[in-house]
Design a protein around this motif. Structure first.
Motif, PDB file in Angstrom:
ATOM      1  N   ILE A 106      -3.514   3.923   5.835  1.00 58.53           N
ATOM      2  CA  ILE A 106      -3.700   2.885   5.441  1.00 58.53           C
ATOM      3  C   ILE A 106      -4.156   1.774   6.445  1.00 58.53           C
ATOM      4  N   LEU A 107      -5.232   1.029   5.921  1.00 59.97           N
ATOM      5  CA  LEU A 107      -5.815   0.086   6.708  1.00 59.97           C
ATOM      6  C   LEU A 107      -5.175  -1.192   6.382  1.00 59.97           C
ATOM      7  N   ASN A 108      -4.443  -1.899   7.114  1.00 57.68           N
ATOM      8  CA  ASN A 108      -4.019  -3.434   7.024  1.00 57.68           C
ATOM      9  C   ASN A 108      -5.200  -4.131   7.455  1.00 57.68           C
ATOM     10  N   ARG A 109      -6.092  -4.738   6.576  1.00 60.91           N
ATOM     11  CA  ARG A 109      -7.105  -5.611   7.133  1.00 60.91           C
ATOM     12  C   ARG A 109      -6.785  -6.980   7.660  1.00 60.91           C
ATOM     13  N   LEU A 110      -5.606  -7.602   6.986  1.00 55.86           N
ATOM     14  CA  LEU A 110      -5.182  -9.015   7.345  1.00 55.86           C
ATOM     15  C   LEU A 110      -4.725  -8.849   8.847  1.00 55.86           C
TER      16      LEU A 110
ATOM     17  N   LYS B 198      -5.274  -6.075  10.796  1.00 53.17           N
ATOM     18  CA  LYS B 198      -6.104  -5.081  11.684  1.00 53.17           C
ATOM     19  C   LYS B 198      -5.150  -4.131  12.350  1.00 53.17           C
ATOM     20  N   LYS B 199      -4.482  -3.282  11.663  1.00 48.20           N
ATOM     21  CA  LYS B 199      -3.605  -2.301  11.862  1.00 48.20           C
ATOM     22  C   LYS B 199      -3.841  -0.995  11.187  1.00 48.20           C
ATOM     23  N   LEU B 200      -3.579  -0.082  11.804  1.00 50.23           N
ATOM     24  CA  LEU B 200      -3.646   1.228  10.983  1.00 50.23           C
ATOM     25  C   LEU B 200      -2.220   1.931  10.912  1.00 50.23           C
ATOM     26  N   LEU B 201      -2.028   2.459   9.879  1.00 50.83           N
ATOM     27  CA  LEU B 201      -0.720   3.190   9.713  1.00 50.83           C
ATOM     28  C   LEU B 201      -1.183   4.487   9.202  1.00 50.83           C
TER      29      LEU B 201
ATOM     30  N   ALA C 109      -6.815  -6.784   1.140  1.00 51.12           N
ATOM     31  CA  ALA C 109      -5.651  -7.029   1.952  1.00 51.12           C
ATOM     32  C   ALA C 109      -5.644  -5.706   2.839  1.00 51.12           C
ATOM     33  N   ALA C 110      -5.663  -4.485   2.052  1.00 51.46           N
ATOM     34  CA  ALA C 110      -5.314  -3.385   2.526  1.00 51.46           C
ATOM     35  C   ALA C 110      -6.322  -2.330   1.721  1.00 51.46           C
ATOM     36  N   ARG C 111      -6.511  -1.157   2.442  1.00 52.31           N
ATOM     37  CA  ARG C 111      -7.115  -0.098   1.928  1.00 52.31           C
ATOM     38  C   ARG C 111      -6.490   1.389   2.080  1.00 52.31           C
ATOM     39  N   GLY C 112      -6.385   2.152   1.475  1.00 55.09           N
ATOM     40  CA  GLY C 112      -5.638   3.408   1.572  1.00 55.09           C
ATOM     41  C   GLY C 112      -6.366   4.540   1.046  1.00 55.09           C
ATOM     42  N   LEU C 113      -6.097   5.831   1.736  1.00 54.42           N
ATOM     43  CA  LEU C 113      -6.892   6.871   1.667  1.00 54.42           C
ATOM     44  C   LEU C 113      -5.731   7.972   1.441  1.00 54.42           C
ATOM     45  N   ILE C 114      -5.529   8.773   0.118  1.00 60.33           N
ATOM     46  CA  ILE C 114      -4.559   9.694   0.316  1.00 60.33           C
ATOM     47  C   ILE C 114      -5.233  11.126   0.139  1.00 60.33           C
ATOM     48  N   THR C 115      -4.989  12.062   0.893  1.00 60.42           N
ATOM     49  CA  THR C 115      -5.770  13.308   1.055  1.00 60.42           C
ATOM     50  C   THR C 115      -4.445  14.328   0.764  1.00 60.42           C
ATOM     51  N   LYS C 116      -4.760  15.494   0.852  1.00 57.81           N
ATOM     52  CA  LYS C 116      -3.942  16.602   0.788  1.00 57.81           C
ATOM     53  C   LYS C 116      -3.051  16.684   1.969  1.00 57.81           C
ATOM     54  N   ASP C 117      -3.553  16.247   3.374  1.00 58.53           N
ATOM     55  CA  ASP C 117      -2.705  16.362   4.420  1.00 58.53           C
ATOM     56  C   ASP C 117      -1.854  15.086   4.626  1.00 58.53           C
TER      57      ASP C 117
ATOM     58  N   CYS D 190       0.866  -1.230  -0.104  1.00 62.30           N
ATOM     59  CA  CYS D 190       0.008  -0.046   0.098  1.00 62.30           C
ATOM     60  C   CYS D 190       0.844   1.188   0.015  1.00 62.30           C
ATOM     61  N   LEU D 191       1.823   1.387   0.784  1.00 60.37           N
ATOM     62  CA  LEU D 191       2.557   2.311   0.881  1.00 60.37           C
ATOM     63  C   LEU D 191       3.604   2.716  -0.551  1.00 60.37           C
ATOM     64  N   ALA D 192       3.920   1.692  -1.039  1.00 54.24           N
ATOM     65  CA  ALA D 192       4.780   1.826  -2.316  1.00 54.24           C
ATOM     66  C   ALA D 192       3.619   2.344  -3.461  1.00 54.24           C
ATOM     67  N   LEU D 193       2.424   1.739  -3.357  1.00 53.47           N
ATOM     68  CA  LEU D 193       1.460   1.940  -4.323  1.00 53.47           C
ATOM     69  C   LEU D 193       1.092   3.658  -4.165  1.00 53.47           C
ATOM     70  N   CYS D 194       0.822   3.881  -2.954  1.00 53.32           N
ATOM     71  CA  CYS D 194       0.515   5.365  -2.459  1.00 53.32           C
ATOM     72  C   CYS D 194       1.354   6.339  -2.943  1.00 53.32           C
ATOM     73  N   VAL D 195       2.643   5.928  -2.574  1.00 57.36           N
ATOM     74  CA  VAL D 195       3.689   7.055  -3.016  1.00 57.36           C
ATOM     75  C   VAL D 195       3.929   7.086  -4.593  1.00 57.36           C
ATOM     76  N   LEU D 196       3.986   5.978  -5.179  1.00 52.54           N
ATOM     77  CA  LEU D 196       4.508   5.865  -6.411  1.00 52.54           C
ATOM     78  C   LEU D 196       3.660   5.539  -7.528  1.00 52.54           C
ATOM     79  N   LEU D 197       2.304   5.815  -7.506  1.00 52.33           N
ATOM     80  CA  LEU D 197       1.302   5.449  -8.298  1.00 52.33           C
ATOM     81  C   LEU D 197       1.512   6.204  -9.720  1.00 52.33           C
ATOM     82  N   LEU D 198       1.753   5.554 -10.787  1.00 50.31           N
ATOM     83  CA  LEU D 198       1.890   6.130 -12.010  1.00 50.31           C
ATOM     84  C   LEU D 198       1.698   5.009 -13.246  1.00 50.31           C
ATOM     85  N   SER D 199       1.954   5.520 -14.273  1.00 52.29           N
ATOM     86  CA  SER D 199       2.093   4.402 -15.506  1.00 52.29           C
ATOM     87  C   SER D 199       3.093   4.592 -16.207  1.00 52.29           C
ATOM     88  N   GLY D 200       3.587   3.571 -17.107  1.00 55.47           N
ATOM     89  CA  GLY D 200       4.787   3.732 -18.053  1.00 55.47           C
ATOM     90  C   GLY D 200       5.759   2.426 -18.397  1.00 55.47           C
ATOM     91  N   CYS D 201       6.049   2.307 -19.501  1.00 57.19           N
ATOM     92  CA  CYS D 201       6.912   1.345 -20.021  1.00 57.19           C
ATOM     93  C   CYS D 201       6.384   1.132 -21.379  1.00 57.19           C
TER      94      CYS D 201
END
Length: 255
Positions: free
Chosen positions: A99-103, A105-108, A87-95, A8-19
């Motif tokens: 990340i919810l680790n559902r497997l 039950k942890k919150l980051l 497995a996880a759900r993420g919410l990215i806002t301006k602030d 989730c962290l990698a996806l949230c920080v680096l979401l993009l497309s290309g190659c």
């Protein structure tokens, strides 16, 4: 951090497309090929279903994710484990990024200062959204300086912002960003984004596959090499508002 939180962290920080270099149904005859006017996708709401491969020095993982965006406001994502289980759900806002680790039950919860320090370069909501959509990471009006050089098949746009040097390779055919290199002064940290497999999405060219390469110092003097490969199966500029369901159960442990 377990593998699903890392996903989730990698996806949230680096979401993009290309190659890749495939262009399907794109014709920008109205463009002035002698002037750099970068074409960027515009929308109110956007959604996509994406296959992702994450590989670093220790792990090689594959998963699927559903992503929804409200422009300049929120990015929502759901990462699936085996058999379609979330497995996880993420919410990215301006602030912040949550990340919810559902497997497990942890919150980051991360703020952008933490993320910028972790990866050794400035990270904020606008950069994440722009990278995911194949737009310029940094708006041309906000940089300290820029230099444009016309090559045979592309424009080379070099931008400076604070300690960052951002090198953009823009196709002279479509005026879309095909590659971005980000380096920081006096640091080994670097980020390379390659965009490709462009096809039409409404009136916009959109990169349907991608590769991210990140090298950053872990603090011990060693560089961590991280690579993310992305393949969009379905991307839609939505005509109606989307929902972004995100509730934090009381029993989740905050890390």
């Amino acid at each position: 951090m377990n593998k699903y939180s890392l996903w989730c962290l990698a996806l949230c920080v680096l979401l993009l497309s290309g190659c890749g270099k495939k262009f399907t149904g794109i014709n920008w005859n109205f463009l002035d090929r002698n002037k750099l006017e970068v074409q960027e996708i515009d929308f109110d709401y956007f959604s996509t279903k994406t296959k992702i491969r994450f590989k670093d020095n220790e792990q090689d993982l594959n998963t699927n994710a559903n992503v929804r965006i409200k422009k300049d406001s929120v990015i929502w994502l759901s990462v699936n484990a085996a058999l379609g289980i979330e497995a996880a759900r993420g919410l990215i806002t301006k602030d912040s990024m949550v990340i919810l680790n559902r497997l497990e039950k942890k919150l980051l919860v991360y703020d952008y200062d933490e993320l910028s320090e972790k990866f050794g370069m400035r990270i904020d909501y606008n950069i994440i959204q722009s990278a995911f959509l194949g737009n310029l990471l940094v708006d041309r009006d906000s940089v300290d300086s820029e230099d444009v050089t016309r090559q045979k098949d592309f424009f080379f746009l070099e931008q400076r912002q604070d300690s960052l040097r951002i090198q953009n390779y823009v196709s002279a055919k479509t005026m879309k960003v095909e590659k971005v290199m980000v380096v920081e002064d006096n640091s080994p940290n670097s980020l390379v984004l390659n965009y490709g497999d462009f096809s039409m999405l409404d009136d916009h060219a959109f990169p349907f596959s991608g590769m991210i390469s990140l090298s950053y110092n872990k603090g011990s003097g060693d560089l961590l090499n991280l690579q993310i490969t992305i393949e969009h199966n379905k991307a839609v500029i939505e005509e109606k508002p989307l929902r972004f369901p995100f509730n934090v159960p009381n029993k989740y442990e905050r890390l």
